[in-house]
Design a protein around this motif. Structure first.
Motif, PDB file in Angstrom:
ATOM      1  N   LEU A 129      -7.951  12.740 -18.326  1.00 35.79           N
ATOM      2  CA  LEU A 129      -7.726  12.800 -16.886  1.00 35.79           C
ATOM      3  C   LEU A 129      -9.029  12.747 -16.106  1.00 35.79           C
ATOM      4  CD1 LEU A 129      -4.883  15.460 -16.631  1.00 35.79           C
ATOM      5  CD2 LEU A 129      -4.705  12.990 -16.334  1.00 35.79           C
ATOM      6  N   LEU A 130     -10.048  13.460 -16.583  1.00 30.76           N
ATOM      7  CA  LEU A 130     -11.323  13.460 -15.880  1.00 30.76           C
ATOM      8  C   LEU A 130     -12.050  12.124 -16.012  1.00 30.76           C
ATOM      9  CD1 LEU A 130     -12.678  17.027 -16.679  1.00 30.76           C
ATOM     10  CD2 LEU A 130     -11.752  16.192 -14.526  1.00 30.76           C
ATOM     11  N   HIS A 131     -12.051  11.560 -17.205  1.00 32.26           N
ATOM     12  CA  HIS A 131     -12.808  10.331 -17.435  1.00 32.26           C
ATOM     13  C   HIS A 131     -12.055   9.103 -16.941  1.00 32.26           C
ATOM     14  CE1 HIS A 131     -14.614   7.045 -19.825  1.00 32.26           C
ATOM     15  NE2 HIS A 131     -15.724   7.698 -19.550  1.00 32.26           N
ATOM     16  N   GLU A 132     -10.917   8.837 -17.523  1.00 27.29           N
ATOM     17  CA  GLU A 132     -10.155   7.630 -17.186  1.00 27.29           C
ATOM     18  C   GLU A 132      -9.499   7.743 -15.812  1.00 27.29           C
ATOM     19  OE1 GLU A 132      -9.862   4.821 -19.103  1.00 27.29           O
ATOM     20  OE2 GLU A 132     -11.320   5.731 -20.455  1.00 27.29           O
ATOM     21  N   GLY A 133      -8.802   8.850 -15.609  1.00 25.39           N
ATOM     22  CA  GLY A 133      -8.092   9.025 -14.337  1.00 25.39           C
ATOM     23  C   GLY A 133      -9.027   9.183 -13.162  1.00 25.39           C
ATOM     24  N   GLY A 134     -10.147   9.861 -13.376  1.00 23.26           N
ATOM     25  CA  GLY A 134     -11.108  10.049 -12.294  1.00 23.26           C
ATOM     26  C   GLY A 134     -11.684   8.730 -11.813  1.00 23.26           C
ATOM     27  N   GLN A 135     -11.964   7.835 -12.760  1.00 28.71           N
ATOM     28  CA  GLN A 135     -12.485   6.521 -12.375  1.00 28.71           C
ATOM     29  C   GLN A 135     -11.443   5.716 -11.610  1.00 28.71           C
ATOM     30  OE1 GLN A 135     -13.728   4.707 -16.032  1.00 28.71           O
ATOM     31  NE2 GLN A 135     -15.660   5.829 -16.115  1.00 28.71           N
ATOM     32  N   GLN A 136     -10.226   5.693 -12.121  1.00 26.49           N
ATOM     33  CA  GLN A 136      -9.172   4.903 -11.481  1.00 26.49           C
ATOM     34  C   GLN A 136      -8.801   5.470 -10.115  1.00 26.49           C
ATOM     35  OE1 GLN A 136      -5.882   4.507 -14.186  1.00 26.49           O
ATOM     36  NE2 GLN A 136      -7.197   3.806 -15.843  1.00 26.49           N
ATOM     37  N   ALA A 137      -8.671   6.787 -10.031  1.00 24.97           N
ATOM     38  CA  ALA A 137      -8.330   7.403  -8.753  1.00 24.97           C
ATOM     39  C   ALA A 137      -9.476   7.264  -7.761  1.00 24.97           C
ATOM     40  CB  ALA A 137      -7.982   8.882  -8.958  1.00 24.97           C
ATOM     41  N   GLY A 138     -10.703   7.335  -8.258  1.00 20.05           N
ATOM     42  CA  GLY A 138     -11.857   7.165  -7.377  1.00 20.05           C
ATOM     43  C   GLY A 138     -11.882   5.807  -6.713  1.00 20.05           C
ATOM     44  N   VAL A 139     -11.555   4.775  -7.461  1.00 22.00           N
ATOM     45  CA  VAL A 139     -11.507   3.427  -6.888  1.00 22.00           C
ATOM     46  C   VAL A 139     -10.395   3.338  -5.850  1.00 22.00           C
ATOM     47  CG1 VAL A 139     -10.989   1.010  -7.424  1.00 22.00           C
ATOM     48  CG2 VAL A 139     -12.529   2.313  -8.893  1.00 22.00           C
ATOM     49  N   ALA A 140      -9.232   3.884  -6.174  1.00 25.88           N
ATOM     50  CA  ALA A 140      -8.095   3.815  -5.247  1.00 25.88           C
ATOM     51  C   ALA A 140      -8.373   4.587  -3.962  1.00 25.88           C
ATOM     52  CB  ALA A 140      -6.841   4.358  -5.927  1.00 25.88           C
ATOM     53  N   VAL A 141      -8.943   5.785  -4.082  1.00 23.82           N
ATOM     54  CA  VAL A 141      -9.235   6.599  -2.894  1.00 23.82           C
ATOM     55  C   VAL A 141     -10.355   5.970  -2.080  1.00 23.82           C
ATOM     56  CG1 VAL A 141     -10.139   8.840  -2.152  1.00 23.82           C
ATOM     57  CG2 VAL A 141      -8.345   8.738  -3.866  1.00 23.82           C
ATOM     58  N   THR A 142     -11.369   5.446  -2.745  1.00 22.30           N
ATOM     59  CA  THR A 142     -12.480   4.817  -2.037  1.00 22.30           C
ATOM     60  C   THR A 142     -12.021   3.618  -1.220  1.00 22.30           C
ATOM     61  OG1 THR A 142     -14.005   5.534  -3.757  1.00 22.30           O
ATOM     62  CG2 THR A 142     -14.766   3.784  -2.315  1.00 22.30           C
ATOM     63  N   SER A 143     -11.058   2.889  -1.738  1.00 21.54           N
ATOM     64  CA  SER A 143     -10.566   1.726  -0.993  1.00 21.54           C
ATOM     65  C   SER A 143      -9.824   2.144   0.275  1.00 21.54           C
ATOM     66  CB  SER A 143      -9.665   0.865  -1.876  1.00 21.54           C
ATOM     67  OG  SER A 143      -8.489   1.563  -2.200  1.00 21.54           O
ATOM     68  N   ASN A 144      -9.356   3.376   0.334  1.00 22.99           N
ATOM     69  CA  ASN A 144      -8.647   3.864   1.517  1.00 22.99           C
ATOM     70  C   ASN A 144      -9.540   4.617   2.501  1.00 22.99           C
ATOM     71  OD1 ASN A 144      -6.149   2.894   0.717  1.00 22.99           O
ATOM     72  ND2 ASN A 144      -5.641   4.762  -0.404  1.00 22.99           N
ATOM     73  N   LEU A 145     -10.800   4.886   2.146  1.00 23.46           N
ATOM     74  CA  LEU A 145     -11.651   5.739   2.981  1.00 23.46           C
ATOM     75  C   LEU A 145     -11.833   5.208   4.395  1.00 23.46           C
ATOM     76  CD1 LEU A 145     -14.479   6.940   0.589  1.00 23.46           C
ATOM     77  CD2 LEU A 145     -12.519   8.215   1.429  1.00 23.46           C
ATOM     78  N   SER A 146     -12.123   3.940   4.535  1.00 20.36           N
ATOM     79  CA  SER A 146     -12.364   3.400   5.880  1.00 20.36           C
ATOM     80  C   SER A 146     -11.091   3.406   6.700  1.00 20.36           C
ATOM     81  CB  SER A 146     -12.949   1.996   5.802  1.00 20.36           C
ATOM     82  OG  SER A 146     -12.059   1.136   5.136  1.00 20.36           O
ATOM     83  N   TYR A 147      -9.970   3.087   6.078  1.00 23.74           N
ATOM     84  CA  TYR A 147      -8.683   3.103   6.777  1.00 23.74           C
ATOM     85  C   TYR A 147      -8.360   4.517   7.268  1.00 23.74           C
ATOM     86  CZ  TYR A 147      -3.643   3.035   7.392  1.00 23.74           C
ATOM     87  OH  TYR A 147      -2.379   3.183   7.886  1.00 23.74           O
ATOM     88  N   VAL A 148      -8.550   5.494   6.409  1.00 21.35           N
ATOM     89  CA  VAL A 148      -8.285   6.882   6.782  1.00 21.35           C
ATOM     90  C   VAL A 148      -9.224   7.325   7.899  1.00 21.35           C
ATOM     91  CG1 VAL A 148      -8.385   9.272   5.947  1.00 21.35           C
ATOM     92  CG2 VAL A 148      -7.335   7.518   4.542  1.00 21.35           C
ATOM     93  N   PHE A 149     -10.488   6.949   7.815  1.00 21.71           N
ATOM     94  CA  PHE A 149     -11.449   7.346   8.838  1.00 21.71           C
ATOM     95  C   PHE A 149     -11.080   6.749  10.200  1.00 21.71           C
ATOM     96  CE2 PHE A 149     -15.416   7.052  11.215  1.00 21.71           C
ATOM     97  CZ  PHE A 149     -15.834   8.374  11.140  1.00 21.71           C
ATOM     98  N   LEU A 150     -10.693   5.495  10.225  1.00 23.26           N
ATOM     99  CA  LEU A 150     -10.304   4.877  11.493  1.00 23.26           C
ATOM    100  C   LEU A 150      -9.034   5.505  12.049  1.00 23.26           C
ATOM    101  CD1 LEU A 150     -11.141   1.148  10.774  1.00 23.26           C
ATOM    102  CD2 LEU A 150     -12.390   2.761  12.215  1.00 23.26           C
ATOM    103  N   TYR A 151      -8.099   5.853  11.179  1.00 20.65           N
ATOM    104  CA  TYR A 151      -6.882   6.529  11.617  1.00 20.65           C
ATOM    105  C   TYR A 151      -7.234   7.900  12.204  1.00 20.65           C
ATOM    106  CZ  TYR A 151      -1.932   7.739  11.579  1.00 20.65           C
ATOM    107  OH  TYR A 151      -0.660   8.071  11.945  1.00 20.65           O
TER     108      TYR A 151
END
Length: 170
Positions: A129-151
């Protein structure tokens, strides 16, 4: 006014950022934990609660701010500073988006063949979960950061109006 727009907005933008940045960070960090917890629990009740909470948090910020202001100050009679309530209202936006995103990533990971193969090789679930899931979730969350910030930026204008806070909304 015959002044550049940036000169007019700069003083207000700093006060608005003092409201947005803590809400953004708190929402992302707590949303990550909630998403992971719901994925690990694997309960349909938890999944439904997350979906309902996300739907409520994605109401227009004006309605959410007005409703929370009314309930907290008039119905409950609590004397909580307006800045705290406003930050709480804004925290709901990144919290919901991050929780839904991370829950989906971790749920997909936990049902994947890769997860089963790593468990078969003796990897503990925590490490996967920390290694594999952290990388995958990090990419998914990072792609939403600008959208969330503008909202958050657009929502903060309405929140500042409702709570009479200094910033871009006043």
């Amino acid at each position: 006014f015959q002044q550049p727009v940036l000169d007019l907005l700069a003083p207000s933008l700093g006060r608005t950022m003092l409201l947005i940045v803590p809400a953004w960070l708190i929402g992302i960090l707590s949303g990550w934990g909630i998403g992971l917890g719901v994925a690990l629990h694997r309960s349909s009740l938890c999944r439904r609660a997350l979906s309902v909470g996300a739907a409520i948090s994605l109401l227009p910020p004006l309605a959410l701010a007005a409703l929370s202001h009314y309930v907290i100050h008039f119905e409950l009679g609590w004397d909580i500073p307006d800045r705290v309530v406003a930050t709480f209202v804004l925290v709901l936006i990144p919290l919901a988006m991050t929780a839904l995103t991370t829950e989906e990533v971790y749920r997909d990971l936990l049902t994947s063949e890769r997860y089963m193969a790593l468990r078969g090789l003796g990897w503990p679930t925590r490490r996967i979960l920390l290694h594999e899931g952290g990388q995958q979730a990090g990419v998914a969350v990072t792609s939403n950061l600008s959208y969330v910030f503008l909202y958050l930026l657009s929502g903060s204008i309405f929140v500042e109006i409702i709570f009479h806070l200094p910033g871009l909304g006043t």
